[in-house]
Write an enzyme that holds these catalytic residues in place. Sequence first.
Site, PDB file in Angstrom:
ATOM      1  N   SER A 100     -43.708  57.085 103.615  1.00 54.34           N
ATOM      2  CA  SER A 100     -44.794  57.280 102.652  1.00 54.34           C
ATOM      3  C   SER A 100     -45.035  56.020 101.820  1.00 54.34           C
ATOM      4  O   SER A 100     -45.241  56.110 100.614  1.00 54.34           O
ATOM      5  CB  SER A 100     -44.461  58.461 101.749  1.00 54.34           C
ATOM      6  OG  SER A 100     -43.178  58.291 101.175  1.00 54.34           O
ATOM      7  N   SER A 125     -47.324  59.413  89.780  1.00 57.75           N
ATOM      8  CA  SER A 125     -47.342  58.471  90.903  1.00 57.75           C
ATOM      9  C   SER A 125     -48.703  58.317  91.557  1.00 57.75           C
ATOM     10  O   SER A 125     -49.647  57.872  90.922  1.00 57.75           O
ATOM     11  CB  SER A 125     -46.290  58.904  91.910  1.00 57.75           C
ATOM     12  OG  SER A 125     -46.181  57.951  92.921  1.00 57.75           O
ATOM     13  N   HIS A 126     -48.793  58.719  92.806  1.00 54.74           N
ATOM     14  CA  HIS A 126     -50.012  58.502  93.580  1.00 54.74           C
ATOM     15  C   HIS A 126     -51.060  59.587  93.329  1.00 54.74           C
ATOM     16  O   HIS A 126     -52.153  59.516  93.905  1.00 54.74           O
ATOM     17  CB  HIS A 126     -49.663  58.464  95.064  1.00 54.74           C
ATOM     18  CG  HIS A 126     -48.968  59.717  95.508  1.00 54.74           C
ATOM     19  ND1 HIS A 126     -47.671  59.994  95.165  1.00 54.74           N
ATOM     20  CD2 HIS A 126     -49.400  60.774  96.223  1.00 54.74           C
ATOM     21  CE1 HIS A 126     -47.327  61.162  95.681  1.00 54.74           C
ATOM     22  NE2 HIS A 126     -48.365  61.662  96.320  1.00 54.74           N
ATOM     23  N   ASP A 162     -47.718  54.347  89.918  1.00 55.54           N
ATOM     24  CA  ASP A 162     -46.557  53.939  89.129  1.00 55.54           C
ATOM     25  C   ASP A 162     -45.835  52.725  89.717  1.00 55.54           C
ATOM     26  O   ASP A 162     -44.734  52.381  89.272  1.00 55.54           O
ATOM     27  CB  ASP A 162     -45.588  55.109  88.951  1.00 55.54           C
ATOM     28  CG  ASP A 162     -45.033  55.625  90.269  1.00 55.54           C
ATOM     29  OD1 ASP A 162     -45.732  55.492  91.297  1.00 55.54           O
ATOM     30  OD2 ASP A 162     -43.910  56.156  90.282  1.00 55.54           O
ATOM     31  N   THR A 178     -36.399  63.793 102.308  1.00 58.45           N
ATOM     32  CA  THR A 178     -37.485  63.080 101.640  1.00 58.45           C
ATOM     33  C   THR A 178     -37.234  62.978 100.134  1.00 58.45           C
ATOM     34  O   THR A 178     -36.829  63.947  99.506  1.00 58.45           O
ATOM     35  CB  THR A 178     -38.792  63.844 101.898  1.00 58.45           C
ATOM     36  OG1 THR A 178     -39.065  63.779 103.295  1.00 58.45           O
ATOM     37  CG2 THR A 178     -39.947  63.239 101.123  1.00 58.45           C
ATOM     38  N   ARG A 213     -44.405  67.694  88.271  1.00 54.88           N
ATOM     39  CA  ARG A 213     -45.803  67.250  88.306  1.00 54.88           C
ATOM     40  C   ARG A 213     -46.715  68.447  88.187  1.00 54.88           C
ATOM     41  O   ARG A 213     -46.570  69.420  88.930  1.00 54.88           O
ATOM     42  CB  ARG A 213     -46.106  66.516  89.621  1.00 54.88           C
ATOM     43  CG  ARG A 213     -45.406  65.195  89.636  1.00 54.88           C
ATOM     44  CD  ARG A 213     -45.882  64.293  90.732  1.00 54.88           C
ATOM     45  NE  ARG A 213     -44.936  63.186  90.785  1.00 54.88           N
ATOM     46  CZ  ARG A 213     -44.841  62.335  91.771  1.00 54.88           C
ATOM     47  NH1 ARG A 213     -45.642  62.426  92.805  1.00 54.88           N
ATOM     48  NH2 ARG A 213     -43.955  61.363  91.738  1.00 54.88           N
ATOM     49  N   LYS A 266     -37.903  53.067  94.721  1.00 54.95           N
ATOM     50  CA  LYS A 266     -38.650  52.239  95.645  1.00 54.95           C
ATOM     51  C   LYS A 266     -39.489  51.277  94.814  1.00 54.95           C
ATOM     52  O   LYS A 266     -39.726  51.514  93.638  1.00 54.95           O
ATOM     53  CB  LYS A 266     -39.490  53.073  96.597  1.00 54.95           C
ATOM     54  CG  LYS A 266     -40.466  54.060  95.972  1.00 54.95           C
ATOM     55  CD  LYS A 266     -41.043  54.937  97.073  1.00 54.95           C
ATOM     56  CE  LYS A 266     -42.102  55.889  96.563  1.00 54.95           C
ATOM     57  NZ  LYS A 266     -41.533  57.131  96.014  1.00 54.95           N
ATOM     58  N   ASP A 299     -49.215  51.804  94.218  1.00 57.27           N
ATOM     59  CA  ASP A 299     -49.720  53.108  93.753  1.00 57.27           C
ATOM     60  C   ASP A 299     -49.714  53.226  92.228  1.00 57.27           C
ATOM     61  O   ASP A 299     -49.462  52.252  91.515  1.00 57.27           O
ATOM     62  CB  ASP A 299     -48.914  54.249  94.394  1.00 57.27           C
ATOM     63  CG  ASP A 299     -47.506  54.331  93.837  1.00 57.27           C
ATOM     64  OD1 ASP A 299     -46.965  53.283  93.428  1.00 57.27           O
ATOM     65  OD2 ASP A 299     -46.948  55.446  93.793  1.00 57.27           O
ATOM     66  N   GLU A 343     -39.083  54.909 103.103  1.00 55.66           N
ATOM     67  CA  GLU A 343     -39.716  56.149 103.534  1.00 55.66           C
ATOM     68  C   GLU A 343     -41.050  55.806 104.196  1.00 55.66           C
ATOM     69  O   GLU A 343     -41.683  54.798 103.861  1.00 55.66           O
ATOM     70  CB  GLU A 343     -39.987  57.058 102.338  1.00 55.66           C
ATOM     71  CG  GLU A 343     -38.743  57.493 101.611  1.00 55.66           C
ATOM     72  CD  GLU A 343     -39.071  58.563 100.587  1.00 55.66           C
ATOM     73  OE1 GLU A 343     -38.911  59.746 100.914  1.00 55.66           O
ATOM     74  OE2 GLU A 343     -39.506  58.223  99.471  1.00 55.66           O
ATOM     75  N   ASP A 376     -44.410  52.035  92.669  1.00 55.04           N
ATOM     76  CA  ASP A 376     -43.246  52.054  93.568  1.00 55.04           C
ATOM     77  C   ASP A 376     -43.626  52.070  95.047  1.00 55.04           C
ATOM     78  O   ASP A 376     -42.767  51.903  95.902  1.00 55.04           O
ATOM     79  CB  ASP A 376     -42.277  53.198  93.217  1.00 55.04           C
ATOM     80  CG  ASP A 376     -42.927  54.567  93.236  1.00 55.04           C
ATOM     81  OD1 ASP A 376     -44.132  54.657  93.533  1.00 55.04           O
ATOM     82  OD2 ASP A 376     -42.219  55.548  92.931  1.00 55.04           O
ATOM     83  N   ARG A 377     -44.912  52.253  95.360  1.00 50.49           N
ATOM     84  CA  ARG A 377     -45.306  52.251  96.778  1.00 50.49           C
ATOM     85  C   ARG A 377     -45.968  50.929  97.153  1.00 50.49           C
ATOM     86  O   ARG A 377     -46.489  50.225  96.280  1.00 50.49           O
ATOM     87  CB  ARG A 377     -46.314  53.366  97.055  1.00 50.49           C
ATOM     88  CG  ARG A 377     -45.760  54.731  96.866  1.00 50.49           C
ATOM     89  CD  ARG A 377     -46.755  55.773  97.338  1.00 50.49           C
ATOM     90  NE  ARG A 377     -46.162  57.088  97.162  1.00 50.49           N
ATOM     91  CZ  ARG A 377     -46.493  58.154  97.859  1.00 50.49           C
ATOM     92  NH1 ARG A 377     -47.440  58.078  98.774  1.00 50.49           N
ATOM     93  NH2 ARG A 377     -45.900  59.312  97.655  1.00 50.49           N
ATOM     94  N   LYS A 401     -40.059  62.622  84.744  1.00 47.08           N
ATOM     95  CA  LYS A 401     -38.770  62.776  85.405  1.00 47.08           C
ATOM     96  C   LYS A 401     -37.683  62.032  84.644  1.00 47.08           C
ATOM     97  O   LYS A 401     -37.971  61.123  83.849  1.00 47.08           O
ATOM     98  CB  LYS A 401     -38.840  62.299  86.855  1.00 47.08           C
ATOM     99  CG  LYS A 401     -39.042  60.818  87.014  1.00 47.08           C
ATOM    100  CD  LYS A 401     -38.935  60.451  88.491  1.00 47.08           C
ATOM    101  CE  LYS A 401     -39.170  58.978  88.675  1.00 47.08           C
ATOM    102  NZ  LYS A 401     -38.833  58.508  90.010  1.00 47.08           N
TER     103      LYS A 401
HETATM  104  C1  VG1 Z   1     -44.099  62.289  98.656  1.00 51.99           C
HETATM  105  C2  VG1 Z   1     -43.581  61.462  99.805  1.00 51.99           C
HETATM  106  C3  VG1 Z   1     -42.127  61.090  99.565  1.00 51.99           C
HETATM  107  C4  VG1 Z   1     -42.010  60.366  98.223  1.00 51.99           C
HETATM  108  C5  VG1 Z   1     -42.604  61.216  97.130  1.00 51.99           C
HETATM  109  C6  VG1 Z   1     -42.618  60.505  95.792  1.00 51.99           C
HETATM  110  O1  VG1 Z   1     -43.363  63.486  98.558  1.00 51.99           O
HETATM  111  O2  VG1 Z   1     -43.717  62.152 101.020  1.00 51.99           O
HETATM  112  O3  VG1 Z   1     -41.665  60.303 100.630  1.00 51.99           O
HETATM  113  O4  VG1 Z   1     -40.662  60.097  97.935  1.00 51.99           O
HETATM  114  O5  VG1 Z   1     -43.948  61.562  97.447  1.00 51.99           O
HETATM  115  O6  VG1 Z   1     -43.324  59.311  95.881  1.00 51.99           O
HETATM  116  P1  VG1 Z   1     -43.892  64.882  99.150  1.00 51.99           P
HETATM  117  O7  VG1 Z   1     -42.848  65.889  98.770  1.00 51.99           O
HETATM  118  O8  VG1 Z   1     -45.224  65.129  98.552  1.00 51.99           O
HETATM  119  O9  VG1 Z   1     -43.997  64.687 100.631  1.00 51.99           O
HETATM  120  V1  VG1 Z   1     -44.133  58.751  94.522  1.00 51.99           V
HETATM  121  O10 VG1 Z   1     -44.675  57.236  94.846  1.00 51.99           O
HETATM  122  O11 VG1 Z   1     -45.298  59.994  94.436  1.00 51.99           O
HETATM  123  O12 VG1 Z   1     -43.064  58.870  93.275  1.00 51.99           O
HETATM  124 CO    CO Z   2     -45.190  56.296  93.179  1.00 53.58          CO
END
Ligand code: VG1
Ligand code: CO
Length: 543
Positions: free
Chosen positions: A365, A113-114, A279, A344, A22, A376, A277, A363, A281-282, A126
């Site tokens: 998150s 993602s988010h 993409d 994580t 990213r 997810k 979110d 998770e 998955d959240r 990815k």
């Molecule tokens: C964060 C979250 C983690 C999740 C990851 C990808 O990672 O804490 O639990 O799997 O985002 O989610 P980090 O390393 O920033 O804590 V997503 O929905 O951004 O693919």
């Molecule tokens: Co996501």
Amino acid sequence: MSVLTIATQAFLDQKPGTSGLRKKVTVFQQTHYLENFVQSIFNSINAPQGATLVLGGDGRYYNRTAIQIILKMAAANGFGKVLVGQGGILSTPAASCVIRKYQTFGGIILSASHNPGGIDGDFGIKFNGSNGGPATETVTDAIFAASKVITQYQLVDMPDVSLDTLGVSQLGAMTVEVIDAVSDYAELMASLFDFTAIRDLLAGGFRIKFDAMHAVTGPYATEILQHRLGASADSLMNAVPLEDFGGGHPDPNLTYAPELVSIMHADDAPDFGAASDGDGDRNMILGKQFFVTPSDSLALLAANATLIPAYRGGLAGVARSMPTSAAVDRVALALNIPCYETPTGWKFFGNLMDAGKVTLCGEESFGTGSDHVREKDGLWAVLFWLNLIAARRQTVAEIVREHWAQYGRNVYSRYDYEALPTADAQAVMAHLLASFATLPGQQFGKYCVQHSDDFSYTDPVDGSVSTGQGIRILFVDGSRIIVRLSGTGTEGATLRIYLEAYDVDVANHHLDAQVALAELIQAALQITQLQQLTGREQPTVIT
Ligand code: VG1
Ligand code: CO
């Protein structure tokens, strides 16, 4: 068809993080940057000649450009076919679903993602393997190694492919098939849940509000919630994906989804609220004036799984990431099934699911999922909740409170300090590592430290070891403080503090988490020396 071989120079910063590579869009737009990473993927995964790939993304700015580049590179690198979501769209769980359903060699998912999108926002990429899950660390390490020594990449010299019309076209010897982005995923959901029961629930006046946050789940939610389950059109908000997510931050939490949160706190709030979110998955789950902590949500889904057609036979086991609360552990204990604690990131769940060791995982998150795919899955969690409400005929708050009364409450909160200068964040981590020897036995208010360490994980399936996965401060009464650095941010460093206290006393269960955790939060600030070492008084986001 002519294949061009382009000379390039390595970028040294292409190390995949928690979930792929990213970076700012402007970083990806540098000459050769995306191409180098894609060629490094192809150089690392040993795909057989003629293999099939899945390709799609969350529709953010640069998605279409990247897809055209990747298609031309895939054609030059000997792939036989690529399945692309219409318009270049595939939510992360839908991509996982398509990889599995058509038994492809793997897929490339374009998403940050988010993280915010748009020309000044973030982009990401990815690789997922044939199980539909994110590449394991062994593979991402190989991709990073390849990216550091790359000298050339290949692509075919051909015009762009149309992504908007369903059907098949040729890119030299490679077939490009534009597929409906939603239908395979919608079929899968219909096979897991009792759609009739959910349709009846909605027809009976149960009001829902789903916020797609202008991101990829819009079309999925429209098809599934509205068309298949009969939710009214005004049950969906922000359901048209935009390249910049409408300028918002497509992260479903109390801070970044304020519109939905205020609707769900109004006097005439709907019965159920949810958001997803960038993409898809959240998930965030809300009841009327009620927020479900993601760790509780995971525990609840596990406890109620046999109400859902797909899980009627019970769960093989469950897994959670290390910072996720131990609420699900208590359910696993009661069900007498194993519970795994992983680092994580979803990539650590894949082996466990492939080996049949776990059925559900999650998770803190805002991520929950099951072995139906290897990512997810936001809408899956929403449908799970709707199915379980249809079965139990109780409000969200009643269901959660009953759960706490039975299992105790793992009161939970996460504090994020975003965009810190990297040196400041590292100073906090170094300070903590240096405190390990003296922490045990120290008292912080009512909390006494039992043990502290730097979490490492040995994968029970392939024996691989992942170290440095977050600092744990464990207290005598089972409470925990976890501190780790984010692996998804693109600006400076993001430091996360995770707080968890276990409370069996029903008399406290009405307390707001911030109130219930006040003393533990003070302990965390004292132990980390966060304010002194970073100058930050307040977190950027509290979830
Ligand atoms: C964060 C979250 C983690 C999740 C990851 C990808 O990672 O804490 O639990 O799997 O985002 O989610 P980090 O390393 O920033 O804590 V997503 O929905 O951004 O693919
Ligand atoms: Co996501």
